[in-house]
Design a protein around this motif. Structure first.
Motif, short mmCIF file in Angstrom:
data_model
loop_
_atom_site.label_atom_id
_atom_site.label_comp_id
_atom_site.label_asym_id
_atom_site.label_seq_id
_atom_site.Cartn_x
_atom_site.Cartn_y
_atom_site.Cartn_z
N TYR A 50 0.83 -1.20 0.00
CA TYR A 50 0.00 0.00 0.00
C TYR A 50 0.87 1.26 0.00
O TYR A 50 1.86 1.36 0.74
CB TYR A 50 -0.89 0.01 1.24
CG TYR A 50 -1.77 1.24 1.38
CD1 TYR A 50 -3.01 1.29 0.77
CD2 TYR A 50 -1.36 2.33 2.14
CE1 TYR A 50 -3.83 2.41 0.91
CE2 TYR A 50 -2.17 3.45 2.29
CZ TYR A 50 -3.40 3.49 1.66
OH TYR A 50 -4.21 4.59 1.79
N HIS A 51 0.48 2.22 -0.84
CA HIS A 51 1.11 3.55 -0.84
C HIS A 51 0.00 4.58 -0.73
O HIS A 51 -1.02 4.50 -1.41
CB HIS A 51 1.92 3.78 -2.12
CG HIS A 51 2.81 4.97 -2.04
ND1 HIS A 51 2.36 6.26 -2.24
CD2 HIS A 51 4.15 5.08 -1.77
CE1 HIS A 51 3.36 7.10 -2.10
NE2 HIS A 51 4.45 6.42 -1.82
N GLN A 52 0.18 5.56 0.11
CA GLN A 52 -0.89 6.52 0.38
C GLN A 52 -1.18 7.46 -0.79
O GLN A 52 -2.27 8.03 -0.86
CB GLN A 52 -0.54 7.35 1.62
CG GLN A 52 -0.62 6.55 2.91
CD GLN A 52 -0.22 7.37 4.12
OE1 GLN A 52 0.95 7.71 4.30
NE2 GLN A 52 -1.18 7.69 4.97
N THR A 53 -0.23 7.60 -1.71
CA THR A 53 -0.44 8.52 -2.82
C THR A 53 -0.73 7.80 -4.13
O THR A 53 -1.82 7.92 -4.70
CB THR A 53 0.79 9.44 -3.02
OG1 THR A 53 1.09 10.08 -1.80
CG2 THR A 53 0.52 10.48 -4.10
N ASN A 54 0.25 7.03 -4.63
CA ASN A 54 0.09 6.38 -5.93
C ASN A 54 0.98 5.15 -6.01
O ASN A 54 2.21 5.26 -6.04
CB ASN A 54 0.44 7.37 -7.05
CG ASN A 54 0.14 6.82 -8.43
OD1 ASN A 54 0.68 5.80 -8.84
ND2 ASN A 54 -0.74 7.50 -9.15
N SER A 55 0.38 3.99 -6.05
CA SER A 55 1.14 2.73 -6.05
C SER A 55 1.87 2.49 -7.37
O SER A 55 2.98 1.95 -7.39
CB SER A 55 0.20 1.55 -5.77
OG SER A 55 -0.80 1.47 -6.77
N GLU A 56 1.25 2.91 -8.47
CA GLU A 56 1.85 2.67 -9.78
C GLU A 56 3.16 3.46 -9.94
O GLU A 56 4.12 2.97 -10.53
CB GLU A 56 0.86 3.04 -10.89
CG GLU A 56 1.28 2.57 -12.26
CD GLU A 56 0.14 2.62 -13.27
OE1 GLU A 56 0.28 1.99 -14.34
OE2 GLU A 56 -0.89 3.26 -12.99
#
Length: 292
Positions: free
Chosen positions: A176-182
């Motif tokens: 999980y990333h709070q901003t943008n995983s891609e």
């Protein structure tokens, strides 16, 4: 928004005449498969009452319904509890296939591979790993605020500080990333392909599992088990973990809110998850099926 062939203004996949014929052959549909988040669920993670009403008609017409999600099994059950005994659940991006609490398919990560992955994913900046097993999730060193966010998907969980605390077989590692995983996670793990399945499964998520684990392989398994052809299968999706299963059906639908890669693969685009896009197509399916 009426379902329309994708690319009407450019690379046409279906002419209007062919599309009308396509609708007529909806009477042959035997299985409906839909993703959950961004597809069947609205932005508040809710299933509409309209869907449950439509499901009654699908059941009467002997059309098998399959919920296929990156979510864990227990989370999908929570959303569809009233119809759980009548559906098939494809969980963890195809890592688990369960019907009436009976496991039909299960793919787990090799324990030696898990050790290597643990060393890798716990060092990626601003990334929070979740180790997913059949019955619960093991969340690595997350704050109370993040755990609250994760609990929408992983209601059964344990917080861990090291790999030795995880005693169950791991089906999937969700990052999980709070901003943008891609943008912020995928570049650090994409080199793991093709030995592993590494997929951007949402705006905030990247999932890692065995190479054979994807929704498409799970759907192909079910099609063989149930004797259902791609021409008799209807699939809905919105993100890249849906790509393989969309290719398994002639009736493949991308939501209006879908990732561009999904729209490129699906044969049709429909209204968004917040505008009941899936339900609108199911109404059409039920209307055509009832004629016969």
């Amino acid at each position: 928004m009426f379902p329309k062939p994708i690319g009407m203004a450019s690379a046409l996949k279906f002419t209007s005449f062919e599309y009308n014929l396509h609708i007529q052959f909806m009477k042959d549909i035997k299985m409906v498969v839909t993703d959950m988040d961004g597809t069947l669920l609205n932005s508040n993670h809710e299933v509409s009452t309209k869907f449950f009403d439509l499901f009654k008609h699908l059941k009467k017409q002997d059309i098998q319904f399959v919920a296929a999600s990156g979510r864990p099994y227990y989370s999908i059950v929570k959303k569809l509890q009233t119809i759980e005994s009548d559906i098939i659940i494809v969980a963890e991006n195809g890592g688990l296939v369960i019907k009436n609490e009976q496991t039909l398919l299960s793919n787990v990560l090799n324990p030696n591979r898990v050790k290597e992955l643990y060393a890798l994913v716990t060092k990626i900046d601003n990334t929070y790993p979740i180790f997913c097993t059949k019955h619960k999730a093991y969340i690595y060193r997350a704050s109370e605020e993040l755990v609250k966010t994760f609990s929408e998907y992983y209601s059964a969980y344990t917080i861990v500080d090291n790999l030795e605390e995880i005693t169950d077989d791991i089906i999937k590692i969700a990052l999980y990333h709070q901003t943008n995983s891609e943008a912020h996670i995928f570049p650090h793990v994409k080199h793991l392909k093709p030995e592993l399945n590494v997929v951007v499964s949402g705006n905030h998520w990247v999932d890692i599992s065995e190479a054979i684990t994807n929704k498409g392989n799970a759907l192909t398994f079910l099609q063989k088990e149930l004797g259902v052809k791609p021409s008799e299968t209807m699939v809905f999706g919105d993100f890249n973990n849906d790509l393989e299963m969309l290719k398994c059906a002639e009736y493949s639908y991308a939501m209006a809110n879908a990732h561009p890669d999904v729209k490129a693969v699906a044969n049709f685009e429909i209204d968004s998850n917040d505008n009941n896009g899936v339900e609108l197509v199911l109404e059409q399916l039920i209307a055509e099926s009832s004629k016969h």
